[in-house]
Design an enzyme around this catalytic site. Structure first.
Site, PDB file in Angstrom:
ATOM      1  N   HIS A 259       0.845  -1.193   0.000  1.00 22.72           N
ATOM      2  CA  HIS A 259       0.000   0.000   0.000  1.00 22.72           C
ATOM      3  C   HIS A 259       0.876   1.237   0.000  1.00 22.72           C
ATOM      4  CE1 HIS A 259      -3.197   2.829   1.073  1.00 22.72           C
ATOM      5  NE2 HIS A 259      -4.007   1.907   0.594  1.00 22.72           N
ATOM      6  N   ASP A 310      -8.018  -5.395  -0.465  1.00 19.77           N
ATOM      7  CA  ASP A 310      -8.436  -6.274  -1.561  1.00 19.77           C
ATOM      8  C   ASP A 310      -8.148  -7.753  -1.319  1.00 19.77           C
ATOM      9  OD1 ASP A 310      -9.529  -4.401  -3.386  1.00 19.77           O
ATOM     10  OD2 ASP A 310      -7.515  -3.663  -3.780  1.00 19.77           O
TER      11      ASP A 310
HETATM   12  C1  SDX Z   1      -6.264  -0.163  -3.224  1.00 26.64           C
HETATM   13  O1  SDX Z   1      -4.437   4.247  -1.980  1.00 26.64           O
HETATM   14  C2  SDX Z   1      -5.607   3.780  -1.638  1.00 26.64           C
HETATM   15  O2  SDX Z   1      -6.237   4.272  -0.756  1.00 26.64           O
HETATM   16  C3  SDX Z   1      -6.114   2.570  -2.412  1.00 26.64           C
HETATM   17  C4  SDX Z   1      -7.069   1.664  -1.655  1.00 26.64           C
HETATM   18  C5  SDX Z   1      -8.419   2.372  -1.444  1.00 26.64           C
HETATM   19  O3  SDX Z   1      -9.090   2.080  -0.448  1.00 26.64           O
HETATM   20  O4  SDX Z   1      -8.839   3.134  -2.330  1.00 26.64           O
HETATM   21  O5  SDX Z   1      -6.532   1.286  -0.391  1.00 26.64           O
HETATM   22  C6  SDX Z   1      -7.417   0.394  -2.461  1.00 26.64           C
HETATM   23  O6  SDX Z   1      -6.107   0.219  -4.339  1.00 26.64           O
HETATM   24  C7  SDX Z   1      -5.336  -1.168  -2.555  1.00 26.64           C
HETATM   25  C8  SDX Z   1      -4.121  -1.599  -3.457  1.00 26.64           C
HETATM   26  C9  SDX Z   1      -4.564  -2.695  -4.423  1.00 26.64           C
HETATM   27  N1  SDX Z   1      -3.451  -3.079  -5.324  1.00 26.64           N
HETATM   28  C10 SDX Z   1      -2.778  -4.228  -5.177  1.00 26.64           C
HETATM   29  O7  SDX Z   1      -2.988  -5.018  -4.253  1.00 26.64           O
HETATM   30  C11 SDX Z   1      -1.761  -4.477  -6.258  1.00 26.64           C
HETATM   31  C12 SDX Z   1      -0.445  -4.976  -5.664  1.00 26.64           C
HETATM   32  N2  SDX Z   1       0.170  -3.909  -4.924  1.00 26.64           N
HETATM   33  C13 SDX Z   1       1.096  -3.091  -5.504  1.00 26.64           C
HETATM   34  O8  SDX Z   1       1.387  -3.105  -6.834  1.00 26.64           O
HETATM   35  C14 SDX Z   1       1.539  -1.864  -4.734  1.00 26.64           C
HETATM   36  O9  SDX Z   1       1.826  -2.237  -3.435  1.00 26.64           O
HETATM   37  C15 SDX Z   1       0.612  -0.636  -4.753  1.00 26.64           C
HETATM   38  C16 SDX Z   1       0.153  -0.300  -6.158  1.00 26.64           C
HETATM   39  C17 SDX Z   1      -0.639  -0.882  -3.891  1.00 26.64           C
HETATM   40  C18 SDX Z   1       1.368   0.563  -4.166  1.00 26.64           C
HETATM   41  O10 SDX Z   1       2.345   0.949  -5.051  1.00 26.64           O
HETATM   42  P1  SDX Z   1       3.538   1.960  -4.690  1.00 26.64           P
HETATM   43  O11 SDX Z   1       3.206   2.747  -3.492  1.00 26.64           O
HETATM   44  O12 SDX Z   1       3.835   2.696  -5.951  1.00 26.64           O
HETATM   45  O13 SDX Z   1       4.715   1.005  -4.286  1.00 26.64           O
HETATM   46  P2  SDX Z   1       5.760   0.299  -5.267  1.00 26.64           P
HETATM   47  O14 SDX Z   1       5.039  -0.454  -6.326  1.00 26.64           O
HETATM   48  O15 SDX Z   1       6.751   1.308  -5.698  1.00 26.64           O
HETATM   49  O16 SDX Z   1       6.409  -0.747  -4.268  1.00 26.64           O
HETATM   50  C19 SDX Z   1       7.450  -0.420  -3.341  1.00 26.64           C
HETATM   51  C20 SDX Z   1       8.299  -1.654  -3.122  1.00 26.64           C
HETATM   52  C21 SDX Z   1       8.822  -2.216  -4.443  1.00 26.64           C
HETATM   53  O17 SDX Z   1      10.047  -2.889  -4.132  1.00 26.64           O
HETATM   54  P3  SDX Z   1      11.468  -2.211  -4.462  1.00 26.64           P
HETATM   55  O18 SDX Z   1      11.471  -1.940  -5.935  1.00 26.64           O
HETATM   56  O19 SDX Z   1      11.510  -0.946  -3.641  1.00 26.64           O
HETATM   57  O20 SDX Z   1      12.448  -3.268  -4.046  1.00 26.64           O
HETATM   58  O21 SDX Z   1       7.520  -2.719  -2.564  1.00 26.64           O
HETATM   59  C22 SDX Z   1       7.427  -3.807  -3.497  1.00 26.64           C
HETATM   60  C23 SDX Z   1       7.803  -3.210  -4.859  1.00 26.64           C
HETATM   61  O22 SDX Z   1       8.277  -4.166  -5.725  1.00 26.64           O
HETATM   62  N3  SDX Z   1       6.018  -4.224  -3.528  1.00 26.64           N
HETATM   63  C24 SDX Z   1       5.601  -5.436  -3.838  1.00 26.64           C
HETATM   64  C25 SDX Z   1       4.194  -5.374  -3.757  1.00 26.64           C
HETATM   65  N4  SDX Z   1       3.832  -4.134  -3.404  1.00 26.64           N
HETATM   66  C26 SDX Z   1       4.960  -3.440  -3.268  1.00 26.64           C
HETATM   67  N5  SDX Z   1       6.238  -6.563  -4.166  1.00 26.64           N
HETATM   68  C27 SDX Z   1       5.482  -7.647  -4.439  1.00 26.64           C
HETATM   69  N6  SDX Z   1       4.120  -7.642  -4.380  1.00 26.64           N
HETATM   70  C28 SDX Z   1       3.479  -6.521  -4.039  1.00 26.64           C
HETATM   71  N7  SDX Z   1       2.140  -6.490  -3.975  1.00 26.64           N
END
Ligand code: SDX
Length: 380
Positions: A259, A310
């Site tokens: 998140h 989710d």
């Molecule tokens: C919702 O913001 C809100 O309020 C949204 C929400 C709402 O109520 O409206 O809460 C609802 O949208 C929840 C999120 C649903 N999405 C997912 O579950 C998809 C999987 N999650 C991600 O792709 C990610 O965590 C996000 C999109 C939710 C957040 O993205 P960010 O803040 O841009 O973070 P990032 O992708 O840059 O990740 C930071 C690090 C990375 O590693 P490094 O490159 O720094 O080594 O964390 C890792 C990422 O690779 N990481 C994950 C991961 N989420 C973050 N690695 C594996 N699986 C994951 N799910």
């Protein structure tokens, strides 16, 4: 100029609707902790709270429930149109398109003052669940029944989805709590999209349509559908560990985890985990819950990742018998209350939302007539 990719840590609005405390893992709607609301409130009370800033007294709640009940039916012309749409259209496409079309029949379509916008917010909150339920009936060839005005949002959705079969109490209560948990979440991507559209002084239907399109993506609301896809692919408890380890080895994103704001557990996940356990037990389908808890443990151990809203909502909806591609639309039929609250707030003290970009392209190219061009100057 400093660039914050993805607008991370950028504060883009003042708002009194919702506080997300990412460090402590707290979520507050208008001063009330989500734990308190999930335990004690109904979705309609939360809708009132989000729009008007305080919990309703009995008569106010009754009036809102009556207004929602009286507005659940869709214009007949829209239903006739929907019957002609390709049956393979995914429900989020249908919801986005039907919501956009609804403005053509809305008596207040051309008005943008607060009272007209509250009437539009009421109608949209009433109509969106009907669109989703009707679409599933249309594509599957089930009967379309008229909404019952006395139903709550959760009961009406399940009643219409199942072509007039009265839903059981456990399903209605579970969906009602899920709607409360999904109702609002500060400046998430879809709410931001809604505020950007509203900030141009465009209309409420346009802003909500933009929000629905934004929610659809798998990095946002679309993740709940991806979670159940993953659970179905894994199939059995014994397959979880190799599946998840392979995903991590391939650097794939685990849906329902991570998140932007929460650094600790998403407080909504606590309630959804509990619901998932109870519903899976009740339905004798514990494997979905067990698989989910193993994934959660591995994500924490191997990647320090917490699950988000989710993740457990997927097993909850699956066990309630809801088709996979309705999961994100259910998020939308709840979040409509938060979107519209933000549109109302944006319009109370509006200023166009227009950030800037740090330009990284060329500046000194000269136009070359097409006959003389030898190679294409590639745009950066
Ligand atoms: C919702 O913001 C809100 O309020 C949204 C929400 C709402 O109520 O409206 O809460 C609802 O949208 C929840 C999120 C649903 N999405 C997912 O579950 C998809 C999987 N999650 C991600 O792709 C990610 O965590 C996000 C999109 C939710 C957040 O993205 P960010 O803040 O841009 O973070 P990032 O992708 O840059 O990740 C930071 C690090 C990375 O590693 P490094 O490159 O720094 O080594 O964390 C890792 C990422 O690779 N990481 C994950 C991961 N989420 C973050 N690695 C594996 N699986 C994951 N799910």
């Amino acid at each position: 100029m400093a660039v914050n990719r993805g607008l991370e840590d950028v504060v883009a609005a003042e708002s009194s609707i919702c506080k997300v405390d990412g460090e402590k893992g707290r979520l507050i709607y208008r001063g009330y902790d989500i734990d308190d609301l999930a335990e004690n409130a109904t979705y309609e009370e939360v809708v009132y709270l989000l729009w008007f800033g305080r919990l309703p007294v009995k008569e106010e709640l009754e009036t809102l429930r009556k207004e929602l009940g009286a507005n659940r039916a869709l214009p007949k012309e829209l239903v006739e149109e929907m019957k002609k749409w390709p049956k393979h259209a995914v429900p989020m496409e249908v919801l986005r398109s039907a919501t956009s079309l609804l403005s053509m029949w809305d008596a207040d379509a051309s008005e943008n003052d607060r009272s007209a916008n509250i009437r539009k917010a009421t109608r949209l909150t009433a109509q969106l669940p009907t669109i989703v339920a009707y679409w599933d009936c249309i594509r599957e060839g089930r009967e379309l029944v008229e909404p019952k005005p006395e139903h709550t949002t959760a009961a009406s959705f399940l009643y219409l989805l199942h072509s007039g079969k009265e839903p059981d109490e456990v399903a209605v209560k579970s969906l009602d709590v899920a709607l409360i948990l999904h109702a609002e979440h500060e400046l998430n991507a879809s709410t931001f999209a809604a505020r950007v559209a509203a900030g141009t002084l465009s209309d409420m239907h346009s802003a909500v349509t933009a929000a629905i399109g934004t929610l659809k993506g798998p990095l946002h609301g679309g993740a709940n559908q991806e979670v159940i896809k993953m659970l179905l692919e894994i199939g059995e408890v014994a397959n979880v560990e190799p599946y998840v380890k392979k995903m991590f080895a391939e650097k794939k994103k685990l849906m329902g985890f991570g998140h932007r704001v929460y650094k600790v557990q998403d407080p909504r996940a606590f309630h959804l985990r509990k619901m998932s356990e109870e519903l899976c037990k009740g339905a004798n389908q514990m494997k979905w819950y067990e698989m989910s808890t193993i994934i959660e443990r591995l994500a924490k151990e191997e990647k320090k990742l917490n699950c988000n809203v989710d993740f457990y909502s997927a097993s909850v909806y699956h066990v309630l018998g809801i088709p996979r591609d309705l999961f994100t639309p259910i998020f939308a039929i709840s979040r409509i209350s938060g979107w519209t609250a933000h549109i109302l707030e944006q319009l109370q003290d509006n200023r166009l939302i227009r950030p800037e970009a740090e330009y990284t392209g060329h500046v000194d190219l000269k136009y070359v007539p097409i006959e003389q061009r030898k190679e294409v100057a590639t745009a950066k």
